[in-house]
Motif scaffolding. Structure first.
Motif, mmCIF file in Angstrom:
data_model
loop_
_atom_site.group_PDB
_atom_site.id
_atom_site.type_symbol
_atom_site.label_atom_id
_atom_site.label_comp_id
_atom_site.label_asym_id
_atom_site.label_seq_id
_atom_site.Cartn_x
_atom_site.Cartn_y
_atom_site.Cartn_z
ATOM 1 N N ASP A 103 0.831 -1.213 0.000
ATOM 2 C CA ASP A 103 0.000 0.000 0.000
ATOM 3 C C ASP A 103 0.863 1.260 0.000
ATOM 4 N N VAL A 104 1.889 1.272 0.824
ATOM 5 C CA VAL A 104 2.781 2.430 0.918
ATOM 6 C C VAL A 104 3.516 2.625 -0.409
ATOM 7 N N ALA A 105 4.007 1.547 -0.991
ATOM 8 C CA ALA A 105 4.722 1.635 -2.273
ATOM 9 C C ALA A 105 3.792 2.167 -3.362
ATOM 10 N N TYR A 106 2.551 1.710 -3.383
ATOM 11 C CA TYR A 106 1.591 2.194 -4.371
ATOM 12 C C TYR A 106 1.333 3.688 -4.190
ATOM 13 N N THR A 107 1.132 4.116 -2.947
ATOM 14 C CA THR A 107 0.850 5.525 -2.680
ATOM 15 C C THR A 107 2.047 6.399 -3.025
ATOM 16 N N LEU A 108 3.247 5.927 -2.735
ATOM 17 C CA LEU A 108 4.444 6.660 -3.157
ATOM 18 C C LEU A 108 4.481 6.792 -4.679
ATOM 19 N N GLY A 109 4.077 5.759 -5.365
ATOM 20 C CA GLY A 109 4.027 5.807 -6.817
ATOM 21 C C GLY A 109 3.030 6.838 -7.326
ATOM 22 N N VAL A 110 1.891 6.926 -6.675
ATOM 23 C CA VAL A 110 0.890 7.928 -7.053
ATOM 24 C C VAL A 110 1.433 9.333 -6.807
ATOM 25 N N TYR A 111 2.044 9.533 -5.659
ATOM 26 C CA TYR A 111 2.596 10.848 -5.318
ATOM 27 C C TYR A 111 3.692 11.280 -6.282
ATOM 28 N N THR A 112 4.524 10.343 -6.725
ATOM 29 C CA THR A 112 5.703 10.697 -7.505
ATOM 30 C C THR A 112 5.538 10.487 -9.008
ATOM 31 N N GLY A 113 4.546 9.713 -9.403
ATOM 32 C CA GLY A 113 4.354 9.431 -10.823
ATOM 33 C C GLY A 113 5.219 8.306 -11.344
ATOM 34 N N HIS A 114 5.765 7.496 -10.459
ATOM 35 C CA HIS A 114 6.616 6.360 -10.860
ATOM 36 C C HIS A 114 5.921 5.056 -10.494
ATOM 37 N N ARG A 115 5.906 4.130 -11.431
ATOM 38 C CA ARG A 115 5.300 2.822 -11.146
ATOM 39 C C ARG A 115 6.256 1.889 -10.414
ATOM 40 N N ASN A 116 7.534 2.046 -10.683
ATOM 41 C CA ASN A 116 8.540 1.206 -10.044
ATOM 42 C C ASN A 116 8.703 1.670 -8.598
ATOM 43 N N PRO A 117 8.502 0.776 -7.616
ATOM 44 C CA PRO A 117 8.586 1.182 -6.208
ATOM 45 C C PRO A 117 9.932 1.791 -5.815
ATOM 46 N N ALA A 118 11.035 1.252 -6.323
ATOM 47 C CA ALA A 118 12.351 1.808 -5.982
ATOM 48 C C ALA A 118 12.508 3.210 -6.559
ATOM 49 N N ALA A 119 12.047 3.410 -7.785
ATOM 50 C CA ALA A 119 12.118 4.737 -8.406
ATOM 51 C C ALA A 119 11.214 5.720 -7.666
ATOM 52 N N ALA A 120 10.047 5.262 -7.237
ATOM 53 C CA ALA A 120 9.126 6.122 -6.500
ATOM 54 C C ALA A 120 9.739 6.556 -5.169
ATOM 55 N N LEU A 121 10.405 5.642 -4.495
ATOM 56 C CA LEU A 121 11.048 5.964 -3.223
ATOM 57 C C LEU A 121 12.196 6.948 -3.433
ATOM 58 N N ARG A 122 13.003 6.741 -4.467
ATOM 59 C CA ARG A 122 14.087 7.688 -4.779
ATOM 60 C C ARG A 122 13.534 9.076 -5.077
ATOM 61 N N GLU A 123 12.475 9.134 -5.877
ATOM 62 C CA GLU A 123 11.877 10.423 -6.231
ATOM 63 C C GLU A 123 11.269 11.100 -5.008
ATOM 64 N N ALA A 124 10.636 10.319 -4.145
ATOM 65 C CA ALA A 124 10.063 10.885 -2.917
ATOM 66 C C ALA A 124 11.152 11.499 -2.055
ATOM 67 N N ARG A 125 12.257 10.815 -1.917
ATOM 68 C CA ARG A 125 13.377 11.349 -1.128
ATOM 69 C C ARG A 125 13.956 12.604 -1.774
ATOM 70 N N ARG A 126 14.040 12.614 -3.111
ATOM 71 C CA ARG A 126 14.533 13.796 -3.818
ATOM 72 C C ARG A 126 13.585 14.978 -3.607
ATOM 73 N N LEU A 127 12.290 14.736 -3.707
ATOM 74 C CA LEU A 127 11.307 15.794 -3.487
ATOM 75 C C LEU A 127 11.409 16.357 -2.075
ATOM 76 N N LEU A 128 11.593 15.493 -1.097
ATOM 77 C CA LEU A 128 11.701 15.948 0.292
ATOM 78 C C LEU A 128 12.972 16.756 0.504
#
Length: 72
Positions: A36-61
């Protein structure tokens, strides 16, 4: 421009980190919550790949924190 609630994004990143503390998630509810968390991170960041979404979330922060420090 994206409308992002950075407090929620930070909480998601921290929860993801907590759920994967030991390198892999525990089975059951934790694994489901991690999905669920990985999916929501993907929605927030626009990335389907969970690792890419997490990287983008950290970059945004990081960018948000830097901008906040400049404004203060």
């Amino acid at each position: 421009m994206r409308l992002i609630n950075y407090h929620v994004l930070r909480d998601l990143v921290l929860e993801h980190q907590h759920l994967t503390e030991n390198g892999s998630p525990a089975h059951g509810k934790r694994e489901s919550r991690l999905a669920d968390v990985a999916y929501t991170l993907g929605v927030y960041t626009g990335h389907r790949n969970p690792a890419a979404a997490l990287r983008e979330a950290r970059r945004l922060l990081r960018a948000h924190d830097a901008e906040y420090r400049r404004a203060a």
